[in-house]
Design a protein around this motif. Structure first.
Motif, PDB file in Angstrom:
ATOM      1  N   LEU A 180     -23.623   5.089  -6.824  1.00 24.58           N
ATOM      2  CA  LEU A 180     -23.567   6.059  -7.921  1.00 24.58           C
ATOM      3  C   LEU A 180     -22.185   6.041  -8.572  1.00 24.58           C
ATOM      4  CD1 LEU A 180     -24.737   8.336  -9.635  1.00 24.58           C
ATOM      5  CD2 LEU A 180     -23.993   9.930  -7.843  1.00 24.58           C
ATOM      6  N   GLN A 181     -21.139   6.040  -7.768  1.00 29.06           N
ATOM      7  CA  GLN A 181     -19.784   6.003  -8.324  1.00 29.06           C
ATOM      8  C   GLN A 181     -19.579   4.748  -9.168  1.00 29.06           C
ATOM      9  OE1 GLN A 181     -17.615   6.249  -4.684  1.00 29.06           O
ATOM     10  NE2 GLN A 181     -17.582   8.491  -4.661  1.00 29.06           N
ATOM     11  N   HIS A 182     -20.047   3.623  -8.671  1.00 29.32           N
ATOM     12  CA  HIS A 182     -19.911   2.366  -9.416  1.00 29.32           C
ATOM     13  C   HIS A 182     -20.626   2.446 -10.757  1.00 29.32           C
ATOM     14  CE1 HIS A 182     -19.827  -1.901 -10.334  1.00 29.32           C
ATOM     15  NE2 HIS A 182     -21.146  -1.880 -10.439  1.00 29.32           N
ATOM     16  N   ALA A 232     -14.707   0.898 -22.809  1.00 32.53           N
ATOM     17  CA  ALA A 232     -14.418   2.090 -23.613  1.00 32.53           C
ATOM     18  C   ALA A 232     -13.970   3.267 -22.754  1.00 32.53           C
ATOM     19  CB  ALA A 232     -15.657   2.490 -24.420  1.00 32.53           C
ATOM     20  N   ARG A 233     -14.251   3.240 -21.438  1.00 35.93           N
ATOM     21  CA  ARG A 233     -13.859   4.328 -20.545  1.00 35.93           C
ATOM     22  C   ARG A 233     -12.420   4.177 -20.067  1.00 35.93           C
ATOM     23  NH1 ARG A 233     -16.236   8.967 -19.125  1.00 35.93           N
ATOM     24  NH2 ARG A 233     -15.527   8.760 -17.019  1.00 35.93           N
ATOM     25  N   GLY A 234     -11.698   3.236 -20.590  1.00 31.34           N
ATOM     26  CA  GLY A 234     -10.340   2.996 -20.093  1.00 31.34           C
ATOM     27  C   GLY A 234     -10.377   1.816 -19.142  1.00 31.34           C
ATOM     28  N   ASN A 235      -9.227   1.372 -18.741  1.00 31.66           N
ATOM     29  CA  ASN A 235      -9.103   0.240 -17.838  1.00 31.66           C
ATOM     30  C   ASN A 235      -9.797  -1.008 -18.394  1.00 31.66           C
ATOM     31  OD1 ASN A 235      -8.148  -1.070 -15.627  1.00 31.66           O
ATOM     32  ND2 ASN A 235      -9.798  -0.428 -14.268  1.00 31.66           N
ATOM     33  N   PRO A 236      -9.554  -1.360 -19.661  1.00 29.82           N
ATOM     34  CA  PRO A 236     -10.244  -2.505 -20.259  1.00 29.82           C
ATOM     35  C   PRO A 236      -9.901  -3.834 -19.601  1.00 29.82           C
ATOM     36  CG  PRO A 236      -8.502  -1.738 -21.716  1.00 29.82           C
ATOM     37  CD  PRO A 236      -8.608  -0.744 -20.600  1.00 29.82           C
ATOM     38  N   GLY A 237      -8.779  -3.902 -18.893  1.00 23.96           N
ATOM     39  CA  GLY A 237      -8.392  -5.160 -18.264  1.00 23.96           C
ATOM     40  C   GLY A 237      -9.068  -5.411 -16.931  1.00 23.96           C
ATOM     41  N   GLY A 238      -9.875  -4.470 -16.458  1.00 20.23           N
ATOM     42  CA  GLY A 238     -10.544  -4.638 -15.165  1.00 20.23           C
ATOM     43  C   GLY A 238      -9.589  -4.315 -14.040  1.00 20.23           C
ATOM     44  N   GLY A 239      -9.917  -4.803 -12.867  1.00 19.30           N
ATOM     45  CA  GLY A 239      -9.066  -4.587 -11.711  1.00 19.30           C
ATOM     46  C   GLY A 239      -9.327  -3.285 -10.991  1.00 19.30           C
ATOM     47  N   GLU A 240     -10.231  -2.466 -11.455  1.00 21.19           N
ATOM     48  CA  GLU A 240     -10.557  -1.230 -10.772  1.00 21.19           C
ATOM     49  C   GLU A 240     -11.333  -1.539  -9.496  1.00 21.19           C
ATOM     50  OE1 GLU A 240     -13.765   2.093 -11.468  1.00 21.19           O
ATOM     51  OE2 GLU A 240     -12.241   2.216 -13.027  1.00 21.19           O
ATOM     52  N   ASP A 241     -11.272  -0.645  -8.560  1.00 25.60           N
ATOM     53  CA  ASP A 241     -11.945  -0.826  -7.269  1.00 25.60           C
ATOM     54  C   ASP A 241     -13.444  -1.042  -7.426  1.00 25.60           C
ATOM     55  OD1 ASP A 241     -12.071  -0.845  -4.410  1.00 25.60           O
ATOM     56  OD2 ASP A 241     -12.893   1.169  -4.512  1.00 25.60           O
ATOM     57  N   PHE A 242     -14.032  -0.604  -8.511  1.00 24.85           N
ATOM     58  CA  PHE A 242     -15.476  -0.705  -8.668  1.00 24.85           C
ATOM     59  C   PHE A 242     -15.907  -1.925  -9.473  1.00 24.85           C
ATOM     60  CE2 PHE A 242     -14.696   3.548  -7.388  1.00 24.85           C
ATOM     61  CZ  PHE A 242     -15.677   3.762  -6.446  1.00 24.85           C
ATOM     62  N   ASP A 243     -14.984  -2.798  -9.808  1.00 24.03           N
ATOM     63  CA  ASP A 243     -15.355  -4.051 -10.461  1.00 24.03           C
ATOM     64  C   ASP A 243     -16.151  -4.915  -9.493  1.00 24.03           C
ATOM     65  OD1 ASP A 243     -14.074  -3.371 -12.747  1.00 24.03           O
ATOM     66  OD2 ASP A 243     -12.320  -4.638 -12.408  1.00 24.03           O
ATOM     67  N   VAL A 244     -17.079  -5.682 -10.010  1.00 16.19           N
ATOM     68  CA  VAL A 244     -17.833  -6.644  -9.212  1.00 16.19           C
ATOM     69  C   VAL A 244     -17.577  -7.990  -9.861  1.00 16.19           C
ATOM     70  CG1 VAL A 244     -20.095  -7.329  -8.384  1.00 16.19           C
ATOM     71  CG2 VAL A 244     -19.564  -4.911  -8.667  1.00 16.19           C
ATOM     72  N   ASN A 245     -16.795  -8.826  -9.220  1.00 13.38           N
ATOM     73  CA  ASN A 245     -16.385 -10.084  -9.819  1.00 13.38           C
ATOM     74  C   ASN A 245     -17.386 -11.206  -9.616  1.00 13.38           C
ATOM     75  OD1 ASN A 245     -13.975  -8.965 -10.772  1.00 13.38           O
ATOM     76  ND2 ASN A 245     -13.076  -9.168  -8.751  1.00 13.38           N
ATOM     77  N   GLU A 246     -18.153 -11.154  -8.569  1.00 11.45           N
ATOM     78  CA  GLU A 246     -19.120 -12.203  -8.277  1.00 11.45           C
ATOM     79  C   GLU A 246     -20.512 -11.586  -8.282  1.00 11.45           C
ATOM     80  OE1 GLU A 246     -18.489 -15.460  -7.810  1.00 11.45           O
ATOM     81  OE2 GLU A 246     -16.379 -15.067  -8.208  1.00 11.45           O
ATOM     82  N   PRO A 247     -21.444 -12.176  -9.004  1.00  9.60           N
ATOM     83  CA  PRO A 247     -22.796 -11.621  -8.964  1.00  9.60           C
ATOM     84  C   PRO A 247     -23.416 -11.823  -7.583  1.00  9.60           C
ATOM     85  CG  PRO A 247     -22.777 -13.694 -10.145  1.00  9.60           C
ATOM     86  CD  PRO A 247     -21.356 -13.364  -9.840  1.00  9.60           C
ATOM     87  N   VAL A 248     -24.168 -10.832  -7.121  1.00  7.01           N
ATOM     88  CA  VAL A 248     -24.856 -10.910  -5.845  1.00  7.01           C
ATOM     89  C   VAL A 248     -26.242 -11.479  -6.109  1.00  7.01           C
ATOM     90  CG1 VAL A 248     -25.700  -9.571  -3.892  1.00  7.01           C
ATOM     91  CG2 VAL A 248     -23.553  -8.929  -5.015  1.00  7.01           C
ATOM     92  N   PRO A 249     -26.639 -12.559  -5.413  1.00  9.34           N
ATOM     93  CA  PRO A 249     -27.955 -13.150  -5.667  1.00  9.34           C
ATOM     94  C   PRO A 249     -29.065 -12.110  -5.610  1.00  9.34           C
ATOM     95  CG  PRO A 249     -26.688 -14.516  -4.160  1.00  9.34           C
ATOM     96  CD  PRO A 249     -25.910 -13.238  -4.351  1.00  9.34           C
ATOM     97  N   GLY A 250     -29.867 -12.058  -6.659  1.00  7.80           N
ATOM     98  CA  GLY A 250     -30.968 -11.110  -6.730  1.00  7.80           C
ATOM     99  C   GLY A 250     -30.581  -9.745  -7.261  1.00  7.80           C
ATOM    100  N   PHE A 251     -29.268  -9.446  -7.320  1.00  6.82           N
ATOM    101  CA  PHE A 251     -28.836  -8.132  -7.767  1.00  6.82           C
ATOM    102  C   PHE A 251     -27.871  -8.191  -8.941  1.00  6.82           C
ATOM    103  CE2 PHE A 251     -30.192  -7.407  -3.425  1.00  6.82           C
ATOM    104  CZ  PHE A 251     -30.961  -6.277  -3.559  1.00  6.82           C
ATOM    105  N   GLY A 252     -27.375  -9.368  -9.282  1.00  4.60           N
ATOM    106  CA  GLY A 252     -26.459  -9.488 -10.408  1.00  4.60           C
ATOM    107  C   GLY A 252     -25.177  -8.720 -10.162  1.00  4.60           C
ATOM    108  N   TYR A 253     -24.664  -8.088 -11.204  1.00  3.30           N
ATOM    109  CA  TYR A 253     -23.412  -7.346 -11.104  1.00  3.30           C
ATOM    110  C   TYR A 253     -23.628  -5.855 -10.865  1.00  3.30           C
ATOM    111  CZ  TYR A 253     -21.106 -11.515 -12.863  1.00  3.30           C
ATOM    112  OH  TYR A 253     -20.630 -12.790 -13.005  1.00  3.30           O
ATOM    113  N   ALA A 254     -24.858  -5.409 -10.785  1.00  6.38           N
ATOM    114  CA  ALA A 254     -25.133  -3.978 -10.674  1.00  6.38           C
ATOM    115  C   ALA A 254     -24.825  -3.403  -9.303  1.00  6.38           C
ATOM    116  CB  ALA A 254     -26.597  -3.690 -11.025  1.00  6.38           C
ATOM    117  N   ILE A 255     -24.818  -4.244  -8.261  1.00 11.89           N
ATOM    118  CA  ILE A 255     -24.618  -3.761  -6.905  1.00 11.89           C
ATOM    119  C   ILE A 255     -23.340  -4.365  -6.330  1.00 11.89           C
ATOM    120  CG2 ILE A 255     -25.654  -3.478  -4.619  1.00 11.89           C
ATOM    121  CD1 ILE A 255     -27.428  -2.423  -6.892  1.00 11.89           C
TER     122      ILE A 255
END
Length: 185
Positions: free
Chosen positions: A133-135, A144-167
């Protein structure tokens, strides 16, 4: 049958309990994350399942696991013989049903009614639900929420097979001990 209450969801994303502006959106997120997590680990909250099952031997396999208890085992066709659930053994984790007398199942297919889910929600699943939920909440507006450069703890850099970047991987790691067994056709 959501994994989080509205109050738990508000707490997870730091929204005051008295604020109602986001209630509908949060409830939608909680319903969605419940579906996603249960697709990975099976049902968490107990619910009744009714399915048609067939067996040609000593083992019948239920489709929804984990299973908690058998309610009824009745033949689909008229004239078939019912099976008393007291004479059956249920392995809830695998969803396998065997007869206590060791005999084969015969006279099917059957309509099987049973309770699926867990007696209590494992803490790792509860934590994973909050983290997911937090992610989703923090990434719902992108840069647009700020932190446009990424690097936040909730970034997902590698897609998870079957789940993409959502999980996020950390959510999947928490769920891994409770993952559904593979389905064999």
């Amino acid at each position: 049958m959501a994994l989080l209450t509205l109050e738990q969801a508000k707490s997870a994303v730091s929204i005051p309990a008295t604020t109602t502006q986001y209630d509908d959106e949060l409830e939608e997120y909680v319903e969605a994350l419940t579906e996603v997590i249960e697709a990975f680990v099976g049902p968490v909250t107990p619910r009744e399942v009714v399915e048609q099952a067939d067996s040609r031997g000593q083992v019948l396999v239920l489709l929804t696991t984990p299973a908690l208890s058998l309610t009824s085992f009745t033949p689909v066709a008229t004239g078939g013989s019912s099976v008393d659930v007291a004479g059956l053994h249920l392995n809830g984790a695998s969803g396998t049903v065997t007869r206590l007398d060791g005999a084969d199942f015969y006279g099917g297919p059957w309509t099987v009614t049973y309770q699926a889910g867990r007696a209590s929600t494992p803490k790792t699943i509860s934590v994973a639900a909050r983290m997911l939920l937090q992610h989703w909440w923090r990434t719902r507006y992108g840069a647009a929420r700020g932190n446009p450069g990424g690097g936040e703890d909730f970034d997902v850099n590698e897609p998870v097979p079957g789940f993409g970047y959502a999980i996020p991987n950390r959510v999947l790691q928490l769920l891994e001990p409770h993952r559904r067994p593979p389905v064999v056709a």
